[in-house]
Design an enzyme around this catalytic site. Structure first.
Site, mmCIF file in Angstrom:
data_model
loop_
_atom_site.group_PDB
_atom_site.id
_atom_site.type_symbol
_atom_site.label_atom_id
_atom_site.label_comp_id
_atom_site.label_asym_id
_atom_site.label_seq_id
_atom_site.Cartn_x
_atom_site.Cartn_y
_atom_site.Cartn_z
ATOM 1 N N LYS A 108 15.892 25.315 89.825
ATOM 2 C CA LYS A 108 15.003 24.677 88.826
ATOM 3 C C LYS A 108 15.755 24.498 87.510
ATOM 4 O O LYS A 108 15.810 23.392 86.958
ATOM 5 C CB LYS A 108 13.772 25.545 88.600
ATOM 6 C CG LYS A 108 13.005 25.231 87.312
ATOM 7 C CD LYS A 108 11.765 26.065 87.130
ATOM 8 C CE LYS A 108 11.946 27.310 86.353
ATOM 9 N NZ LYS A 108 12.022 27.202 84.903
ATOM 10 N N ASN A 109 16.369 25.581 87.014
ATOM 11 C CA ASN A 109 16.937 25.525 85.660
ATOM 12 C C ASN A 109 18.213 24.699 85.580
ATOM 13 O O ASN A 109 18.467 24.024 84.589
ATOM 14 C CB ASN A 109 17.137 26.937 85.120
ATOM 15 C CG ASN A 109 15.785 27.619 84.910
ATOM 16 O OD1 ASN A 109 14.754 26.956 84.845
ATOM 17 N ND2 ASN A 109 15.782 28.937 84.853
ATOM 18 N N ARG B 148 9.965 24.210 78.399
ATOM 19 C CA ARG B 148 10.890 24.774 77.421
ATOM 20 C C ARG B 148 12.116 23.876 77.251
ATOM 21 O O ARG B 148 12.605 23.704 76.139
ATOM 22 C CB ARG B 148 11.302 26.169 77.901
ATOM 23 C CG ARG B 148 12.347 26.852 77.074
ATOM 24 C CD ARG B 148 11.799 27.455 75.826
ATOM 25 N NE ARG B 148 12.874 27.984 74.975
ATOM 26 C CZ ARG B 148 12.650 28.472 73.760
ATOM 27 N NH1 ARG B 148 11.422 28.504 73.262
ATOM 28 N NH2 ARG B 148 13.647 28.917 73.024
ATOM 29 N N CYS C 202 7.021 29.001 79.790
ATOM 30 C CA CYS C 202 6.266 30.247 80.021
ATOM 31 C C CYS C 202 6.207 31.065 78.733
ATOM 32 O O CYS C 202 7.216 31.345 78.116
ATOM 33 C CB CYS C 202 6.928 31.038 81.143
ATOM 34 S SG CYS C 202 6.679 30.238 82.730
ATOM 35 N N ARG D 22 9.064 32.907 71.796
ATOM 36 C CA ARG D 22 10.339 32.258 72.146
ATOM 37 C C ARG D 22 10.752 31.359 70.986
ATOM 38 O O ARG D 22 10.508 30.174 70.977
ATOM 39 C CB ARG D 22 10.214 31.513 73.470
ATOM 40 C CG ARG D 22 9.909 32.477 74.627
ATOM 41 C CD ARG D 22 9.725 31.783 75.941
ATOM 42 N NE ARG D 22 11.007 31.377 76.526
ATOM 43 C CZ ARG D 22 11.082 30.739 77.710
ATOM 44 N NH1 ARG D 22 9.966 30.427 78.350
ATOM 45 N NH2 ARG D 22 12.251 30.396 78.218
ATOM 46 N N PRO D 23 11.383 31.980 69.990
ATOM 47 C CA PRO D 23 11.734 31.226 68.779
ATOM 48 C C PRO D 23 12.763 30.132 69.047
ATOM 49 O O PRO D 23 13.413 30.127 70.101
ATOM 50 C CB PRO D 23 12.327 32.309 67.866
ATOM 51 C CG PRO D 23 12.761 33.396 68.776
ATOM 52 C CD PRO D 23 11.861 33.362 69.966
ATOM 53 N N ASP E 140 14.956 29.369 66.353
ATOM 54 C CA ASP E 140 15.807 29.469 65.152
ATOM 55 C C ASP E 140 17.283 29.177 65.449
ATOM 56 O O ASP E 140 17.983 28.538 64.660
ATOM 57 C CB ASP E 140 15.646 30.851 64.519
ATOM 58 C CG ASP E 140 15.948 31.966 65.515
ATOM 59 O OD1 ASP E 140 15.553 31.835 66.697
ATOM 60 O OD2 ASP E 140 16.607 32.935 65.144
ATOM 61 N N ASP F 206 14.914 36.655 84.993
ATOM 62 C CA ASP F 206 13.820 35.976 85.715
ATOM 63 C C ASP F 206 13.393 36.713 86.975
ATOM 64 O O ASP F 206 12.320 36.459 87.508
ATOM 65 C CB ASP F 206 14.230 34.536 86.071
ATOM 66 C CG ASP F 206 14.347 33.686 84.817
ATOM 67 O OD1 ASP F 206 14.981 32.620 84.887
ATOM 68 O OD2 ASP F 206 13.837 34.112 83.762
ATOM 69 N N ARG G 29 5.221 25.591 89.115
ATOM 70 C CA ARG G 29 6.215 25.142 88.124
ATOM 71 C C ARG G 29 7.621 25.366 88.632
ATOM 72 O O ARG G 29 8.547 24.650 88.241
ATOM 73 C CB ARG G 29 6.061 25.942 86.818
ATOM 74 C CG ARG G 29 4.770 25.740 86.110
ATOM 75 C CD ARG G 29 4.831 26.315 84.736
ATOM 76 N NE ARG G 29 6.021 25.828 84.029
ATOM 77 C CZ ARG G 29 6.210 26.015 82.730
ATOM 78 N NH1 ARG G 29 5.330 26.680 82.038
ATOM 79 N NH2 ARG G 29 7.284 25.550 82.134
HETATM 80 C C1 EPZ Z 1 16.451 29.754 79.929
HETATM 81 O O1 EPZ Z 1 15.482 29.845 78.899
HETATM 82 C C2 EPZ Z 1 15.665 29.652 81.239
HETATM 83 N N1 EPZ Z 1 14.823 28.476 81.208
HETATM 84 C C3 EPZ Z 1 14.794 30.896 81.432
HETATM 85 O O2 EPZ Z 1 14.140 30.786 82.691
HETATM 86 C C4 EPZ Z 1 15.707 32.128 81.438
HETATM 87 O O3 EPZ Z 1 14.917 33.290 81.569
HETATM 88 C C5 EPZ Z 1 16.493 32.174 80.118
HETATM 89 O O4 EPZ Z 1 17.252 30.944 79.963
HETATM 90 C C6 EPZ Z 1 17.439 33.357 80.041
HETATM 91 O O5 EPZ Z 1 18.394 33.271 80.964
HETATM 92 C C7 EPZ Z 1 15.362 27.248 81.476
HETATM 93 O O6 EPZ Z 1 16.545 27.126 81.716
HETATM 94 C C8 EPZ Z 1 14.421 26.086 81.462
HETATM 95 P P1 EPZ Z 1 17.501 31.742 76.125
HETATM 96 P P2 EPZ Z 1 15.923 29.734 77.334
HETATM 97 O O7 EPZ Z 1 17.629 30.840 74.972
HETATM 98 O O8 EPZ Z 1 17.106 28.860 77.206
HETATM 99 C C9 EPZ Z 1 16.398 34.207 72.249
HETATM 100 C C10 EPZ Z 1 12.263 30.733 84.129
HETATM 101 O O9 EPZ Z 1 11.342 31.496 84.468
HETATM 102 N N2 EPZ Z 1 16.401 32.968 71.461
HETATM 103 O O10 EPZ Z 1 18.693 31.992 77.000
HETATM 104 O O11 EPZ Z 1 14.716 29.416 76.549
HETATM 105 C C11 EPZ Z 1 15.283 34.267 73.271
HETATM 106 O O12 EPZ Z 1 14.065 34.648 72.661
HETATM 107 C C12 EPZ Z 1 12.690 30.661 82.678
HETATM 108 O O13 EPZ Z 1 12.887 29.974 84.921
HETATM 109 C C13 EPZ Z 1 16.202 33.081 70.080
HETATM 110 O O14 EPZ Z 1 16.013 34.163 69.557
HETATM 111 O O15 EPZ Z 1 16.311 31.238 77.042
HETATM 112 C C14 EPZ Z 1 15.800 35.308 74.234
HETATM 113 O O16 EPZ Z 1 15.568 36.606 73.698
HETATM 114 C C15 EPZ Z 1 12.013 31.738 81.843
HETATM 115 N N3 EPZ Z 1 16.214 31.934 69.332
HETATM 116 C C16 EPZ Z 1 17.307 35.047 74.243
HETATM 117 O O17 EPZ Z 1 17.578 34.272 73.056
HETATM 118 C C17 EPZ Z 1 16.441 30.696 69.897
HETATM 119 O O18 EPZ Z 1 16.469 29.708 69.143
HETATM 120 C C18 EPZ Z 1 17.785 34.255 75.463
HETATM 121 O O19 EPZ Z 1 16.908 33.143 75.637
HETATM 122 C C19 EPZ Z 1 16.639 30.616 71.290
HETATM 123 C C20 EPZ Z 1 16.631 31.771 72.053
#
Ligand code: EPZ
Length: 422
Positions: A22-23, A92, A116, A121-122, A124, A305, A400
């Protein structure tokens, strides 16, 4: 709304074909927006999030044909820079559409990203990267984001403060067609990011990775091509676990263990026998599984995940203690209270750690799915609970991220059915 019924007690047997990731699919489809030529992407799962993304791209002007996991796409006629807010707020990864639209039109308006909501999920870090690329924030509120790019930047070195899949993707998408050399430090090396890099290099990008640093040389244009998305490692881990929880034997086809080292380690510690080939993983389990203490973290550690789903390993084992630590997302424990409602003995020790004490049984109850991975966790709990488990309230979260999931679960022996209610 979907109401799902699971009847526990069946063994797992047979084989299941794992779908494309998916991702990976989401980020590869989005990265195709950087090209105006014909592209064929294979092994795309027919799931809700993909269909939402394809709807968005069609409304922007992409030519799309999605048949039997093959996606034919050409983006040369994209003519809009306002992303339909009612759609982009559903997923997302819509935030990753921003770079290509900015590169085409210089400005973009899009909703705050959805996805989700198991925790805050900021965005920033996304905003920081946009600013690093001289992008102006015109508007940023809870509803939508408006950005402007006056000119492409040349030669940039940036550091991403926290390892993030989505932010890494945006930094890549902003660099591949810019001028000069881009060094991006502290990037995510999740398999889905590497798969996207491989795709982009297939259509003419120049992206090199050394440990957690990307070195990208901007190119004038990207071309067409054909690419097969990697198999979904989260779906693979889900089905392997279903065999451990319910005993039996299972072939997972159209997948391999390349990105599942930690997942297979945990399953072997729980007592599973596993054999792997270049396009399958075989698992068998004929005894009671053991609980496993594990932690999620960035790749190659255990994937976040699967954390809610693998919690099921630690529920039924007479008073044995185990711990689960979630190092990626704050309080990603939306499944815990529902499992407790079924009789599990789990204590939330902090926003990152839970303590599981094994019980003899859990029981079918009306429980509530809160997000995609939570709903799969509860479905698997229903497979070993005594009596009937009903999972209601947005049971359609499961659609999803898991293609043909009810057919696949039934085909390996799980007693599951659902109906839609309004
Ligand atoms: C991707 O989400 C995946 N989604 C998520 O899968 C997966 O859990 C995640 O990566 C972590 O591997 C997709 O690819 C569509 P991150 P993403 O940015 O990119 C923090 C599923 O169930 N963060 O890697 O949104 C965040 O809060 C989904 O398939 C900030 O603080 O995740 C987290 O603690 C769920 N500020 C960490 O970084 C930001 O601006 C990693 O999140 C962005 C992220």
């Amino acid at each position: 709304m979907k109401k799902i019924f699971v009847y526990g007690g069946n063994k797992v047997n047979g084989d299941v074909k794992i779908s494309g990731s998916k991702n990976s699919s989401l980020s590869i489809i989005i990265s195709s927006l950087l090209s105006n030529e014909d592209i064929l992407i294979k092994n795309i799962p027919n799931i809700k999030d993909i269909n939402v993304l394809l709807k968005i791209l069609k409304l922007l002007g992409s030519k799309i044909n999605f048949i039997n996991s093959n996606l034919y796409i050409n983006n040369k006629n994209i003519n809009k820079n306002i992303i339909p807010l009612y759609l982009s707020k559903l997923i997302r990864s819509s935030i990753n559409i921003i770079p290509s639209i900015l590169l085409r039109f210089g400005e973009v308006k899009i909703s705050f990203p959805g996805g989700c909501n198991f925790c805050k999920r900021p965005i920033d870090l996304h905003i920081k990267v946009f600013k690093d690329f001289n992008i102006k924030i015109i508007n940023l509120n809870k509803k939508y984001i408006e950005l402007k790019m006056f000119k492409k930047i040349t030669n940039k070195k940036i550091y991403i403060k926290k390892i993030s899949v989505g932010v890494t993707l945006n930094a890549i998408f902003l660099s591949v067609l810019s001028y000069g050399k881009f060094i991006i430090n502290n990037v995510s090396t999740e398999p889905e990011v590497i798969d996207t890099i491989n795709f982009l290099n297939t259509i003419g990008a120049n992206i090199n990775i050394i440990n957690n640093t990307l070195i990208i040389y901007g190119v004038k244009k990207l071309y067409g091509g054909v690419y097969k998305v990697l198999s979904d490692r989260i779906e693979t881990g889900t089905f392997l676990l279903s065999c451990v929880l319910n005993k039996g034997s299972l072939y997972c086809l159209n997948t391999n263990n390349k990105y599942l080292t930690k997942i297979i380690d945990v399953l072997k510690i729980s007592g599973a026998n596993i054999k792997t080939g270049n396009d399958y993983i075989y698992i068998s389990m004929y005894k009671k599984h053991k609980p496993v203490t594990f932690s999620s973290n960035v790749y190659p550690e255990f994937p976040t995940d699967l954390q809610p789903i693998f919690t099921n390993l630690n529920i039924i084992n007479n008073n044995k203690i185990s711990y689960i630590t979630e190092n990626i997302f704050f309080n990603r424990f939306s499944h815990v209270n529902e499992l407790i409602n079924m009789g599990a003995n789990i204590k939330i020790l902090s926003n990152f750690k839970i303590l599981c004490t094994g019980v003899n049984n859990i029981f079918g109850k009306t429980i509530y799915a809160k997000d995609l991975r939570c709903s799969m966790s509860l479905i698997l709990a229903g497979t070993y609970a005594i009596g009937q488990s009903v999972i209601i309230d947005k049971g359609d979260y499961i659609d999803r991220g898991y293609e043909n999931i009810f057919y696949k679960l039934k085909s390996i022996g799980i007693n599951i059915l659902y109906f839609n209610y309004f």
